[in-house]
Design a protein around this motif. Structure first.
Motif, short mmCIF file in Angstrom:
data_model
loop_
_atom_site.label_atom_id
_atom_site.label_comp_id
_atom_site.label_asym_id
_atom_site.label_seq_id
_atom_site.Cartn_x
_atom_site.Cartn_y
_atom_site.Cartn_z
N GLY A 146 -38.98 4.14 3.26
CA GLY A 146 -39.29 5.54 3.25
C GLY A 146 -40.14 6.13 1.93
N ASN A 157 -43.36 4.84 1.85
CA ASN A 157 -44.54 4.79 2.53
C ASN A 157 -44.63 5.27 3.93
OD1 ASN A 157 -45.81 3.84 -0.08
ND2 ASN A 157 -45.19 1.83 0.29
N SER A 190 -42.57 6.82 7.48
CA SER A 190 -41.79 7.74 8.14
C SER A 190 -40.75 6.94 9.10
CB SER A 190 -42.53 8.83 9.08
OG SER A 190 -43.06 8.13 10.14
N SER A 233 -34.35 9.40 0.87
CA SER A 233 -35.83 9.69 0.84
C SER A 233 -36.08 10.73 1.75
CB SER A 233 -36.01 8.02 1.90
OG SER A 233 -37.56 8.27 2.11
N ASP A 234 -37.43 11.14 1.39
CA ASP A 234 -38.02 12.28 1.94
C ASP A 234 -38.54 12.00 3.36
OD1 ASP A 234 -37.22 14.03 -0.08
OD2 ASP A 234 -39.08 13.80 -1.33
N ASN A 235 -38.69 10.76 3.73
CA ASN A 235 -39.17 10.39 4.99
C ASN A 235 -38.42 9.91 5.74
OD1 ASN A 235 -42.05 11.06 4.19
ND2 ASN A 235 -42.40 9.27 3.21
N TYR A 267 -35.54 10.73 8.82
CA TYR A 267 -35.22 11.71 9.63
C TYR A 267 -34.11 11.21 10.37
CZ TYR A 267 -39.95 13.71 8.37
OH TYR A 267 -41.03 14.03 7.55
N PRO A 322 -42.65 8.13 14.62
CA PRO A 322 -42.48 7.55 13.63
C PRO A 322 -42.79 6.30 13.26
CG PRO A 322 -40.66 7.50 14.94
CD PRO A 322 -41.66 8.24 15.64
#
Length: 460
Positions: free
Chosen positions: A117, A119, A121, A145-147, A149, A168
Protein backbone atom coordinates in the motif's frame (compact mmCIF):
# COMPACT_ATOMS: atom_id res chain seq x y z
CA UNK A 1 -34.76 -17.19 -24.20
CA UNK A 2 -32.20 -19.47 -22.58
CA UNK A 3 -33.39 -22.95 -21.70
CA UNK A 4 -32.42 -24.82 -18.54
CA UNK A 5 -31.75 -28.53 -18.38
CA UNK A 6 -30.83 -30.82 -15.53
CA UNK A 7 -27.31 -32.23 -15.50
CA UNK A 8 -25.22 -34.10 -12.95
CA UNK A 9 -21.85 -32.58 -12.06
CA UNK A 10 -19.03 -34.24 -10.11
CA UNK A 11 -18.08 -32.08 -7.13
CA UNK A 12 -14.49 -33.35 -7.28
CA UNK A 13 -13.42 -32.95 -10.92
CA UNK A 14 -16.31 -31.08 -12.62
CA UNK A 15 -17.35 -33.92 -14.97
CA UNK A 16 -20.85 -33.42 -16.39
CA UNK A 17 -23.30 -36.09 -17.49
CA UNK A 18 -26.99 -36.23 -18.35
CA UNK A 19 -27.76 -39.09 -15.94
CA UNK A 20 -26.78 -39.95 -12.41
CA UNK A 21 -24.11 -42.56 -11.78
CA UNK A 22 -22.71 -43.88 -8.55
CA UNK A 23 -19.10 -43.58 -9.73
CA UNK A 24 -17.63 -40.65 -11.65
CA UNK A 25 -16.11 -41.91 -14.94
CA UNK A 26 -13.49 -39.16 -14.87
CA UNK A 27 -11.96 -39.26 -11.35
CA UNK A 28 -13.43 -42.62 -10.19
CA UNK A 29 -14.86 -41.02 -7.02
CA UNK A 30 -18.04 -42.51 -5.56
CA UNK A 31 -21.27 -40.60 -4.81
CA UNK A 32 -19.91 -37.25 -6.04
CA UNK A 33 -22.42 -36.50 -8.85
CA UNK A 34 -24.83 -33.73 -7.86
CA UNK A 35 -27.88 -32.51 -9.76
CA UNK A 36 -27.63 -28.96 -11.13
CA UNK A 37 -29.33 -26.78 -13.71
CA UNK A 38 -27.36 -25.91 -16.83
CA UNK A 39 -28.34 -22.91 -18.99
CA UNK A 40 -28.19 -23.57 -22.74
CA UNK A 41 -28.17 -20.61 -25.13
CA UNK A 42 -30.42 -20.91 -28.21
CA UNK A 43 -28.79 -21.25 -31.58
CA UNK A 44 -29.83 -17.74 -32.63
CA UNK A 45 -27.55 -16.27 -29.98
CA UNK A 46 -24.51 -18.34 -30.89
CA UNK A 47 -21.80 -17.11 -33.17
CA UNK A 48 -22.35 -17.94 -36.82
CA UNK A 49 -19.13 -19.01 -38.47
CA UNK A 50 -20.21 -18.17 -42.01
CA UNK A 51 -21.42 -14.67 -41.13
CA UNK A 52 -18.21 -13.47 -39.52
CA UNK A 53 -19.95 -10.65 -37.64
CA UNK A 54 -20.00 -12.36 -34.23
CA UNK A 55 -16.34 -13.31 -34.40
CA UNK A 56 -13.54 -10.90 -33.45
CA UNK A 57 -9.95 -11.50 -34.41
CA UNK A 58 -7.23 -11.63 -31.75
CA UNK A 59 -4.07 -9.53 -31.82
CA UNK A 60 -0.95 -11.42 -32.92
CA UNK A 61 2.51 -10.49 -31.65
CA UNK A 62 5.94 -11.61 -32.76
CA UNK A 63 7.73 -13.24 -29.82
CA UNK A 64 11.06 -11.47 -30.42
CA UNK A 65 9.37 -8.06 -30.51
CA UNK A 66 7.57 -8.34 -27.16
CA UNK A 67 9.07 -5.82 -24.72
CA UNK A 68 9.90 -7.23 -21.25
CA UNK A 69 12.18 -4.42 -20.08
CA UNK A 70 9.50 -2.87 -17.88
CA UNK A 71 9.19 -4.09 -14.31
CA UNK A 72 6.73 -7.00 -14.31
CA UNK A 73 6.86 -8.04 -10.64
CA UNK A 74 5.72 -6.46 -7.38
CA UNK A 75 7.70 -7.27 -4.25
CA UNK A 76 5.43 -8.07 -1.33
CA UNK A 77 7.79 -7.09 1.48
CA UNK A 78 7.62 -10.69 2.77
CA UNK A 79 10.79 -12.43 1.63
CA UNK A 80 9.42 -15.93 2.22
CA UNK A 81 6.37 -15.23 0.01
CA UNK A 82 8.52 -13.65 -2.71
CA UNK A 83 10.75 -16.75 -2.68
CA UNK A 84 7.77 -19.08 -3.21
CA UNK A 85 6.30 -16.87 -5.96
CA UNK A 86 9.62 -16.85 -7.81
CA UNK A 87 10.64 -13.26 -7.05
CA UNK A 88 7.39 -11.39 -6.49
CA UNK A 89 3.87 -10.94 -7.89
CA UNK A 90 3.72 -10.99 -11.68
CA UNK A 91 1.45 -8.41 -13.29
CA UNK A 92 -1.71 -9.95 -14.71
CA UNK A 93 -1.27 -13.22 -12.79
CA UNK A 94 -4.03 -15.14 -11.01
CA UNK A 95 -2.78 -16.76 -7.78
CA UNK A 96 -4.79 -19.29 -5.77
CA UNK A 97 -3.97 -19.51 -2.04
CA UNK A 98 -5.37 -22.58 -0.30
CA UNK A 99 -5.18 -24.06 3.17
CA UNK A 100 -7.13 -25.31 6.16
CA UNK A 101 -9.51 -22.92 7.96
CA UNK A 102 -7.64 -20.68 10.39
CA UNK A 103 -4.21 -21.50 8.98
CA UNK A 104 -3.44 -17.86 8.13
CA UNK A 105 -4.46 -17.25 4.50
CA UNK A 106 -6.38 -14.03 5.08
CA UNK A 107 -3.81 -12.88 7.63
CA UNK A 108 -1.00 -13.20 5.11
CA UNK A 109 -2.90 -11.26 2.43
CA UNK A 110 -3.73 -8.43 4.81
CA UNK A 111 -0.14 -8.19 6.01
CA UNK A 112 1.30 -7.81 2.51
CA UNK A 113 -1.29 -5.10 1.86
CA UNK A 114 0.51 -2.91 4.41
CA UNK A 115 3.78 -3.03 2.44
CA UNK A 116 2.23 -2.90 -1.03
CA UNK A 117 0.00 0.00 0.00
CA UNK A 118 2.96 2.39 0.17
CA UNK A 119 3.15 2.61 -3.63
CA UNK A 120 0.18 0.65 -5.01
CA UNK A 121 -3.61 0.75 -4.72
CA UNK A 122 -5.16 -2.47 -3.43
CA UNK A 123 -8.77 -3.67 -3.56
CA UNK A 124 -9.68 -6.29 -0.93
CA UNK A 125 -12.94 -8.11 -1.75
CA UNK A 126 -14.43 -10.01 1.18
CA UNK A 127 -17.28 -12.45 0.85
CA UNK A 128 -17.03 -13.79 4.41
CA UNK A 129 -16.63 -10.67 6.57
CA UNK A 130 -18.19 -7.22 6.73
CA UNK A 131 -16.05 -4.14 6.27
CA UNK A 132 -16.18 -3.45 10.03
CA UNK A 133 -14.92 -6.96 10.79
CA UNK A 134 -12.12 -6.45 8.28
CA UNK A 135 -11.19 -3.18 9.98
CA UNK A 136 -10.96 -4.88 13.38
CA UNK A 137 -8.68 -7.59 12.03
CA UNK A 138 -6.55 -5.07 10.14
CA UNK A 139 -6.12 -3.00 13.31
CA UNK A 140 -4.94 -6.05 15.23
CA UNK A 141 -2.37 -6.78 12.51
CA UNK A 142 -1.23 -3.15 12.30
CA UNK A 143 -2.51 -2.62 8.74
CA UNK A 144 -3.56 1.01 8.19
CA UNK A 145 -2.53 1.83 4.62
CA UNK A 146 -4.29 4.73 2.89
CA UNK A 147 -4.22 2.88 -0.44
CA UNK A 148 -6.14 -0.17 0.82
CA UNK A 149 -9.80 -0.23 -0.28
CA UNK A 150 -12.24 -2.88 0.94
CA UNK A 151 -15.60 -4.05 -0.34
CA UNK A 152 -17.93 -6.74 1.01
CA UNK A 153 -19.71 -8.30 -1.95
CA UNK A 154 -20.40 -11.83 -3.19
CA UNK A 155 -21.70 -10.99 -6.70
CA UNK A 156 -18.75 -11.73 -8.98
CA UNK A 157 -20.12 -9.59 -11.83
CA UNK A 158 -20.38 -6.60 -9.49
CA UNK A 159 -16.85 -7.29 -8.27
CA UNK A 160 -15.57 -7.46 -11.86
CA UNK A 161 -17.27 -4.16 -12.74
CA UNK A 162 -15.75 -2.54 -9.66
CA UNK A 163 -12.29 -3.72 -10.71
CA UNK A 164 -12.76 -2.40 -14.23
CA UNK A 165 -14.01 0.97 -12.94
CA UNK A 166 -11.44 1.53 -10.18
CA UNK A 167 -8.48 -0.21 -11.88
CA UNK A 168 -6.51 -1.03 -8.71
CA UNK A 169 -2.96 -2.31 -8.94
CA UNK A 170 -3.69 -5.52 -7.00
CA UNK A 171 -6.92 -7.34 -6.06
CA UNK A 172 -7.54 -9.81 -3.19
CA UNK A 173 -10.67 -12.01 -3.28
CA UNK A 174 -11.51 -13.83 -0.04
CA UNK A 175 -12.82 -16.37 -0.80
CA UNK A 176 -13.75 -17.82 -4.19
CA UNK A 177 -16.24 -20.26 -2.62
CA UNK A 178 -18.43 -17.36 -1.46
CA UNK A 179 -18.64 -15.73 -4.91
CA UNK A 180 -21.58 -16.41 -7.22
CA UNK A 181 -22.68 -15.66 -10.77
CA UNK A 182 -26.30 -14.55 -11.02
CA UNK A 183 -26.80 -16.29 -14.39
CA UNK A 184 -26.25 -19.69 -12.78
CA UNK A 185 -28.91 -21.30 -10.61
CA UNK A 186 -26.50 -23.36 -8.53
CA UNK A 187 -25.54 -22.31 -5.02
CA UNK A 188 -22.25 -20.53 -4.17
CA UNK A 189 -19.36 -22.91 -3.71
CA UNK A 190 -20.66 -25.47 -6.20
CA UNK A 191 -18.48 -26.78 -8.97
CA UNK A 192 -20.07 -24.66 -11.68
CA UNK A 193 -20.04 -21.45 -9.64
CA UNK A 194 -16.41 -21.78 -8.57
CA UNK A 195 -15.26 -22.56 -12.10
CA UNK A 196 -17.18 -19.76 -13.82
CA UNK A 197 -16.29 -17.16 -11.18
CA UNK A 198 -12.60 -18.04 -11.53
CA UNK A 199 -12.83 -17.81 -15.32
CA UNK A 200 -14.34 -14.33 -15.04
CA UNK A 201 -11.54 -13.18 -12.72
CA UNK A 202 -9.01 -14.69 -15.11
CA UNK A 203 -10.34 -12.61 -18.00
CA UNK A 204 -10.20 -9.46 -15.88
CA UNK A 205 -6.65 -10.18 -14.70
CA UNK A 206 -5.31 -10.86 -18.19
CA UNK A 207 -7.30 -8.12 -19.90
CA UNK A 208 -6.39 -5.34 -17.46
CA UNK A 209 -2.94 -6.68 -16.45
CA UNK A 210 -3.98 -6.69 -12.78
CA UNK A 211 -2.66 -9.44 -10.45
CA UNK A 212 -5.46 -11.10 -8.46
CA UNK A 213 -5.13 -13.26 -5.35
CA UNK A 214 -8.01 -15.62 -4.64
CA UNK A 215 -8.41 -17.60 -1.42
CA UNK A 216 -9.67 -21.17 -1.71
CA UNK A 217 -10.95 -23.45 1.03
CA UNK A 218 -9.89 -27.09 1.23
CA UNK A 219 -12.07 -30.14 1.66
CA UNK A 220 -11.61 -32.99 4.13
CA UNK A 221 -9.06 -34.66 1.83
CA UNK A 222 -6.81 -31.59 1.90
CA UNK A 223 -7.46 -30.60 -1.73
CA UNK A 224 -8.86 -27.21 -2.74
CA UNK A 225 -12.64 -27.39 -2.73
CA UNK A 226 -14.20 -27.26 -6.17
CA UNK A 227 -13.23 -28.84 -9.48
CA UNK A 228 -9.64 -29.85 -10.17
CA UNK A 229 -9.85 -27.70 -13.30
CA UNK A 230 -9.70 -24.68 -10.98
CA UNK A 231 -6.00 -25.35 -10.41
CA UNK A 232 -5.46 -25.50 -14.18
CA UNK A 233 -7.07 -22.09 -14.72
CA UNK A 234 -4.86 -20.10 -12.34
CA UNK A 235 -1.19 -19.24 -12.84
CA UNK A 236 0.03 -20.28 -9.39
CA UNK A 237 -1.32 -22.51 -6.63
CA UNK A 238 0.02 -21.95 -3.11
CA UNK A 239 -0.76 -24.20 -0.15
CA UNK A 240 -0.50 -23.22 3.50
CA UNK A 241 0.52 -26.30 5.48
CA UNK A 242 0.82 -26.92 9.19
CA UNK A 243 -1.15 -27.77 12.28
CA UNK A 244 -3.35 -25.01 13.67
CA UNK A 245 -2.29 -26.11 17.16
CA UNK A 246 1.37 -25.44 16.29
CA UNK A 247 2.82 -22.00 15.67
CA UNK A 248 4.78 -22.77 12.49
CA UNK A 249 3.35 -22.62 8.97
CA UNK A 250 4.86 -23.75 5.67
CA UNK A 251 3.88 -22.10 2.38
CA UNK A 252 4.47 -24.33 -0.63
CA UNK A 253 3.92 -23.78 -4.37
CA UNK A 254 2.15 -26.68 -6.06
CA UNK A 255 2.01 -24.90 -9.41
CA UNK A 256 3.85 -21.79 -10.57
CA UNK A 257 4.07 -20.60 -14.17
CA UNK A 258 6.57 -17.89 -13.25
CA UNK A 259 8.94 -19.68 -10.88
CA UNK A 260 10.04 -22.92 -9.26
CA UNK A 261 7.66 -25.20 -7.37
CA UNK A 262 10.45 -26.50 -5.12
CA UNK A 263 10.76 -23.45 -2.89
CA UNK A 264 9.01 -23.19 0.48
CA UNK A 265 8.36 -20.32 2.85
CA UNK A 266 8.34 -20.78 6.62
CA UNK A 267 6.28 -18.57 8.94
CA UNK A 268 5.48 -18.42 12.62
CA UNK A 269 1.99 -17.44 13.76
CA UNK A 270 2.05 -14.90 16.61
CA UNK A 271 -0.47 -12.61 18.26
CA UNK A 272 0.30 -9.82 15.80
CA UNK A 273 0.16 -12.03 12.69
CA UNK A 274 2.60 -14.09 10.67
CA UNK A 275 6.34 -13.60 11.11
CA UNK A 276 8.99 -14.82 8.68
CA UNK A 277 11.40 -17.56 9.74
CA UNK A 278 14.53 -16.84 7.67
CA UNK A 279 16.43 -19.82 9.12
CA UNK A 280 14.09 -22.85 9.23
CA UNK A 281 16.88 -25.22 10.30
CA UNK A 282 17.33 -23.44 13.62
CA UNK A 283 13.57 -23.51 14.17
CA UNK A 284 13.24 -27.21 13.37
CA UNK A 285 16.16 -28.15 15.63
CA UNK A 286 15.03 -26.11 18.63
CA UNK A 287 14.27 -28.26 21.68
CA UNK A 288 16.14 -31.23 20.25
CA UNK A 289 16.82 -33.90 22.94
CA UNK A 290 20.45 -34.65 23.76
CA UNK A 291 21.96 -38.14 24.10
CA UNK A 292 18.70 -39.95 23.30
CA UNK A 293 18.53 -42.99 21.03
CA UNK A 294 16.42 -42.99 17.88
CA UNK A 295 17.13 -39.44 16.70
CA UNK A 296 19.25 -38.28 13.77
CA UNK A 297 19.63 -35.05 11.79
CA UNK A 298 18.74 -35.14 8.08
CA UNK A 299 19.56 -32.48 5.49
CA UNK A 300 17.11 -32.03 2.62
CA UNK A 301 16.82 -29.48 -0.16
CA UNK A 302 13.72 -27.34 -0.56
CA UNK A 303 14.43 -25.65 -3.88
CA UNK A 304 17.78 -23.91 -3.45
CA UNK A 305 17.59 -23.91 0.35
CA UNK A 306 19.17 -26.69 2.47
CA UNK A 307 17.12 -27.47 5.58
CA UNK A 308 18.20 -29.55 8.56
CA UNK A 309 15.42 -31.53 10.21
CA UNK A 310 15.29 -33.80 13.24
CA UNK A 311 13.97 -37.27 12.38
CA UNK A 312 12.97 -39.59 15.20
CA UNK A 313 12.37 -43.32 15.28
CA UNK A 314 10.95 -45.53 18.02
CA UNK A 315 11.29 -49.31 17.84
CA UNK A 316 9.56 -51.27 20.60
CA UNK A 317 8.17 -54.73 21.26
CA UNK A 318 4.69 -55.22 19.87
CA UNK A 319 1.72 -56.34 21.90
CA UNK A 320 -0.15 -57.73 18.91
CA UNK A 321 0.29 -60.54 16.44
CA UNK A 322 1.13 -58.12 13.63
CA UNK A 323 3.60 -55.31 14.41
CA UNK A 324 2.44 -51.75 13.86
CA UNK A 325 4.11 -49.36 11.40
CA UNK A 326 3.42 -45.61 11.60
CA UNK A 327 5.08 -42.76 9.73
CA UNK A 328 4.47 -39.02 10.18
CA UNK A 329 6.16 -36.59 7.78
CA UNK A 330 7.81 -39.40 5.81
CA UNK A 331 6.41 -41.73 3.14
CA UNK A 332 5.08 -44.92 4.71
CA UNK A 333 6.05 -47.13 1.77
CA UNK A 334 9.55 -45.67 1.79
CA UNK A 335 9.85 -46.48 5.50
CA UNK A 336 8.82 -50.09 4.81
CA UNK A 337 11.47 -50.29 2.08
CA UNK A 338 14.19 -49.03 4.46
CA UNK A 339 13.18 -51.58 7.12
CA UNK A 340 13.36 -54.38 4.53
CA UNK A 341 16.85 -53.26 3.46
CA UNK A 342 18.03 -53.13 7.08
CA UNK A 343 16.79 -56.68 7.67
CA UNK A 344 18.18 -58.17 4.46
CA UNK A 345 21.46 -56.25 4.01
CA UNK A 346 22.44 -55.27 7.56
CA UNK A 347 21.04 -58.10 9.69
CA UNK A 348 18.73 -56.04 11.95
CA UNK A 349 15.40 -57.74 12.68
CA UNK A 350 12.17 -55.69 12.95
CA UNK A 351 9.68 -58.51 12.33
CA UNK A 352 8.04 -58.56 15.78
CA UNK A 353 8.64 -54.91 16.69
CA UNK A 354 6.40 -51.84 16.42
CA UNK A 355 8.12 -49.09 14.39
CA UNK A 356 7.28 -45.38 14.50
CA UNK A 357 8.94 -42.63 12.44
CA UNK A 358 8.33 -38.92 12.98
CA UNK A 359 9.72 -35.71 11.45
CA UNK A 360 9.78 -32.97 14.07
CA UNK A 361 8.25 -29.56 13.33
CA UNK A 362 5.53 -30.58 10.86
CA UNK A 363 7.94 -30.77 7.91
CA UNK A 364 7.40 -33.48 5.30
CA UNK A 365 10.49 -35.13 3.81
CA UNK A 366 9.77 -36.26 0.25
CA UNK A 367 13.38 -36.33 -0.90
CA UNK A 368 15.26 -39.69 -1.06
CA UNK A 369 18.25 -37.99 0.61
CA UNK A 370 16.52 -38.55 3.97
CA UNK A 371 16.79 -42.35 3.64
CA UNK A 372 20.18 -42.65 5.37
CA UNK A 373 19.18 -40.58 8.41
CA UNK A 374 15.94 -42.57 8.77
CA UNK A 375 17.92 -45.84 8.67
CA UNK A 376 20.41 -44.60 11.28
CA UNK A 377 17.59 -43.44 13.57
CA UNK A 378 15.84 -46.82 13.28
CA UNK A 379 18.97 -48.78 14.17
CA UNK A 380 19.81 -46.35 16.97
CA UNK A 381 16.41 -46.96 18.56
CA UNK A 382 16.65 -50.72 18.00
CA UNK A 383 20.04 -50.90 19.73
CA UNK A 384 19.05 -48.18 22.24
CA UNK A 385 22.34 -46.44 21.48
CA UNK A 386 22.35 -42.65 20.95
CA UNK A 387 23.87 -41.05 17.85
CA UNK A 388 26.44 -38.29 18.27
CA UNK A 389 24.62 -34.96 18.74
CA UNK A 390 26.97 -33.28 16.26
CA UNK A 391 26.30 -35.70 13.37
CA UNK A 392 24.35 -35.06 10.16
CA UNK A 393 23.63 -37.72 7.53
CA UNK A 394 22.12 -37.68 4.05
CA UNK A 395 22.02 -40.13 1.16
CA UNK A 396 19.64 -42.31 -0.83
CA UNK A 397 19.40 -45.95 0.19
CA UNK A 398 19.21 -48.58 -2.58
CA UNK A 399 17.70 -52.05 -2.40
CA UNK A 400 21.17 -53.62 -2.42
CA UNK A 401 22.09 -51.65 0.69
CA UNK A 402 24.21 -49.14 -1.23
CA UNK A 403 24.22 -45.43 -0.36
CA UNK A 404 23.68 -43.48 -3.55
CA UNK A 405 24.71 -39.91 -4.27
CA UNK A 406 22.31 -36.96 -4.06
CA UNK A 407 22.36 -33.46 -5.55
CA UNK A 408 23.63 -30.27 -3.89
CA UNK A 409 26.00 -32.10 -1.54
CA UNK A 410 28.19 -29.01 -1.08
CA UNK A 411 25.24 -26.81 -0.04
CA UNK A 412 24.09 -29.41 2.49
CA UNK A 413 27.53 -29.76 4.06
CA UNK A 414 28.06 -26.00 4.25
CA UNK A 415 24.69 -25.58 6.01
CA UNK A 416 25.61 -28.25 8.57
CA UNK A 417 28.99 -26.59 9.13
CA UNK A 418 27.37 -23.17 9.56
CA UNK A 419 25.09 -24.51 12.29
CA UNK A 420 28.02 -25.97 14.21
CA UNK A 421 27.79 -29.70 13.45
CA UNK A 422 31.08 -31.62 13.69
CA UNK A 423 30.53 -34.71 11.52
CA UNK A 424 28.66 -35.40 8.29
CA UNK A 425 28.08 -38.83 6.71
CA UNK A 426 27.62 -38.52 2.94
CA UNK A 427 27.62 -40.90 -0.05
CA UNK A 428 31.14 -41.78 -1.19
CA UNK A 429 30.37 -40.53 -4.71
CA UNK A 430 29.74 -37.05 -3.30
CA UNK A 431 33.29 -36.72 -1.97
CA UNK A 432 34.42 -35.60 -5.41
CA UNK A 433 32.33 -32.46 -5.00
CA UNK A 434 33.53 -31.60 -1.50
CA UNK A 435 37.26 -32.33 -1.73
CA UNK A 436 38.04 -28.61 -2.20
CA UNK A 437 36.21 -27.59 1.02
CA UNK A 438 39.20 -28.16 3.31
CA UNK A 439 38.57 -24.88 5.08
CA UNK A 440 35.40 -26.22 6.71
CA UNK A 441 35.49 -27.29 10.34
CA UNK A 442 33.12 -30.22 9.82
CA UNK A 443 34.46 -33.75 9.24
CA UNK A 444 33.06 -35.32 6.07
CA UNK A 445 32.85 -39.13 5.95
CA UNK A 446 31.99 -40.93 2.70
CA UNK A 447 30.24 -44.30 2.81
CA UNK A 448 29.34 -46.70 0.00
CA UNK A 449 26.82 -48.93 1.79
CA UNK A 450 24.70 -49.06 4.90
CA UNK A 451 27.22 -51.17 6.86
CA UNK A 452 29.93 -48.54 6.38
CA UNK A 453 27.51 -45.91 7.67
CA UNK A 454 26.96 -47.88 10.87
CA UNK A 455 30.72 -48.37 11.24
CA UNK A 456 31.23 -44.59 10.91
CA UNK A 457 28.97 -44.09 13.91
CA UNK A 458 31.35 -46.11 16.08
CA UNK A 459 34.35 -43.93 15.22
CA UNK A 460 35.12 -41.18 17.69
Amino acid sequence: MAKAKEVYVCNQCGYETAKWMGKCPSCNAWNTLEEQESVVQPKSQKAQLNGGKAISSANIYKMNEIDTDDEIRYYTGVGELDRVLGGGIVKGSLVLLGGDPGIGKSTLLLQICEFLGHNLSILYVSGEESVRQLKLRASRLGVNSDNLYVVANTDIESVANTILAQKPDIVMVDSIQTMSLAALNSSPGSVTQVRECTNLLLRVAKGEDIPIFIVGHVNKDGAIAGPKVLEHIVDAVLYFEGDRNLSYRILRAVKNRYGSTNEIGVFEMRDNGLTEVPNPSTMLLSGRPQDVSGTCIACVMEGTRPILADVQALVTKTGFGTPRRTSTGFDYNRMSLIIAVLEKRAGYFFGNLDTYVNVVGGLRLDEPAADLSIALALVSSLRDKPIDNGLVAFGELGLAGEVRSVSHAVSRIMEADRLGFSKCIVPAQSLREVKHLDQLRIEVIGVSNIKQAFAALEKK
